[in-house]
Design a protein around this motif. Structure first.
Motif, short mmCIF file in Angstrom:
data_model
loop_
_atom_site.label_atom_id
_atom_site.label_comp_id
_atom_site.label_asym_id
_atom_site.label_seq_id
_atom_site.Cartn_x
_atom_site.Cartn_y
_atom_site.Cartn_z
N SER A 1 -15.01 21.05 18.58
CA SER A 1 -13.78 20.38 18.04
C SER A 1 -14.04 18.81 18.11
CB SER A 1 -12.66 20.56 18.98
OG SER A 1 -12.86 21.95 19.58
N TRP A 2 -13.04 18.33 17.46
CA TRP A 2 -12.82 16.65 17.22
C TRP A 2 -11.99 16.68 18.65
CZ3 TRP A 2 -9.72 12.39 16.45
CH2 TRP A 2 -10.26 11.01 16.51
N SER A 3 -10.55 16.95 18.10
CA SER A 3 -9.63 17.22 19.21
C SER A 3 -8.50 18.16 18.70
CB SER A 3 -8.96 15.85 19.83
OG SER A 3 -7.98 15.96 20.48
N ALA A 4 -8.08 18.89 19.70
CA ALA A 4 -6.76 19.82 19.33
C ALA A 4 -5.49 19.03 19.78
CB ALA A 4 -6.94 21.11 20.15
N GLY A 5 -5.54 17.81 19.86
CA GLY A 5 -4.26 16.93 19.79
C GLY A 5 -4.03 16.70 21.19
N MET A 6 -2.72 16.50 21.55
CA MET A 6 -2.30 16.13 22.70
C MET A 6 -2.15 17.61 23.70
SD MET A 6 -1.81 13.10 22.19
CE MET A 6 -1.73 12.74 23.78
N ASP A 7 -2.75 17.36 24.97
CA ASP A 7 -2.58 18.52 25.78
C ASP A 7 -1.32 19.00 26.25
OD1 ASP A 7 -2.60 20.14 28.25
OD2 ASP A 7 -4.92 19.73 28.20
N LEU A 8 -0.86 19.95 25.61
CA LEU A 8 0.26 20.51 25.71
C LEU A 8 0.84 20.80 27.09
CD1 LEU A 8 0.46 23.38 22.97
CD2 LEU A 8 0.98 20.94 22.71
N LYS A 9 -0.14 21.21 28.02
CA LYS A 9 0.22 21.40 29.21
C LYS A 9 0.27 19.95 30.26
CE LYS A 9 -2.10 25.50 30.57
NZ LYS A 9 -3.19 26.10 31.23
N GLU A 10 -0.63 19.06 30.31
CA GLU A 10 -0.90 18.03 30.88
C GLU A 10 -0.08 16.74 30.57
OE1 GLU A 10 -4.72 17.23 32.46
OE2 GLU A 10 -5.33 19.27 32.35
N TYR A 11 -0.15 16.79 29.22
CA TYR A 11 0.73 15.37 28.34
C TYR A 11 2.13 15.83 28.42
CZ TYR A 11 1.30 11.30 25.30
OH TYR A 11 1.67 10.16 24.96
#
Ligand code: ACO
Length: 276
Positions: free
Chosen positions: A65-75
């Protein structure tokens, strides 16, 4: 070198002859961006800006991955429970590295998009000066798929590089697309086969390393500023910026370039840079 390498566990840094390869490093979470990763990235970018081992930053991701975006749990879920002030502190840390630092960074930056790139990851990808993607990297403004709008500054960032029809198409459908399509839309500079990604990115970084670093810094700052100005103001500002650049350039590039072309006939500026 005895100097410590910046970063820790969530952000890895590897130096190679002037290039700092910076990886978001949560491969098991597809490099989703957590508050802790944001705080670590701020420290890394801050350190690299004045580290002689780094002339160009390449921002990439560990694993597939590059990045799957904002962390749905932690952010998101975890910050829902915080006070407004605490939540804003986390949001500020994220905005600090994702666009305030990257857009105004003193050294050239290249996003090397090696895989998944979703939602919030668009901001740092677009805030890097240049971007090279793997043909098979998968991008998506997936926010609509889980019921939110592309916020932070994703929508603003997207509007800066993609035209209105394509922006709204992907914002409204949440459909994913590959690196080839990203290049076609101008979201990245180029896409290349996965096995050529690092080589192409490195070649681009080496091209930038050969240029006058102070003038590079001034040129990109001038681009971002002038873009938002009227023609009249831009003409005034760019003249002043050019004079400032000439006055402050430690290597006196303009004088060298001029002399090497006009007096020495030693190179052709249309076809490559002066000898530094
Ligand atoms: N936030 C938190 N955790 C994530 C995220 C994310 N954005 N993306 C992936 N993960 C986690 C998964 O929960 C899973 O964790 P677990 O192993 O503890 O269960 C792990 O990463 C692997 O994810 P999978 O879905 O199993 O991986 P797969 O390779 O099948 O799919 C994909 C990868 C397509 C990236 C998928 O994980 C996905 O759709 N992620 C969300 C992408 C997204 O919409 N991001 C948010 C955009 S909106 C915003 O950023 C504001």
């Amino acid at each position: 070198s005895a100097k410590p390498i910046p970063g820790g566990t969530l952000v890895l840094v590897e130096f190679d002859k002037g290039i700092a390869w910076v990886s978001m490093n949560r491969p098991e979470k597809r490099n989703a961006i957590s508050p802790a990763l944001a705080f670590e990235m701020i420290e890394v970018l801050d350190a690299l800006e004045i580290d002689d081992r780094c002339s160009v930053v390449v921002l990439t991701g560990s694993g597939e991955s590059w990045s799957a975006g904002m962390d749905l749990k932690e952010y998101f879920r975890a910050t829902d429970k915080l006070s407004y002030d605490e939540r804003m502190r986390v949001y500020r840390a994220n905005g600090t590295w994702q666009w305030k630092m990257l857009r105004n960074y003193g050294k050239p930056t290249i996003a090397m998009v090696n895989g998944w790139c979703f939602g919030g990851a668009f901001t740092p990808m677009i805030a890097c000066d240049l971007a090279i993607a793997s043909d098979d990297a998968i991008f998506g403004l997936s926010e609509i798929n889980w019921g939110i709008i592309p916020a932070g500054v994703v929508t603003k960032a997207v509007a800066g590089v993609i035209n209105q029809r394509d922006s709204l198409y992907y914002i409204m459908t949440g459909e994913s697309f590959n690196g080839v399509r990203a290049a076609e839309m101008g979201l990245v500079n180029q896409s290349v086969p996965a096995d050529k990604l690092r080589e192409r990115t490195e070649a681009l970084a080496r091209t930038l390393i050969a240029k006058n670093p102070f003038v590079l810094r001034q040129a990109k700052a001038a681009y971002h500023m002038a873009r938002e100005m009227s023609w009249e103001t831009a003409a005034e500002y760019l003249t002043a910026k050019a004079d400032q650049t000439r006055a402050l350039d430690p290597e006196r590039g303009q004088d060298k370039g001029m002399a090497q072309f006009i007096d020495d006939k030693a190179y052709r500026p249309g076809l490559g840079e002066y000898k530094r």
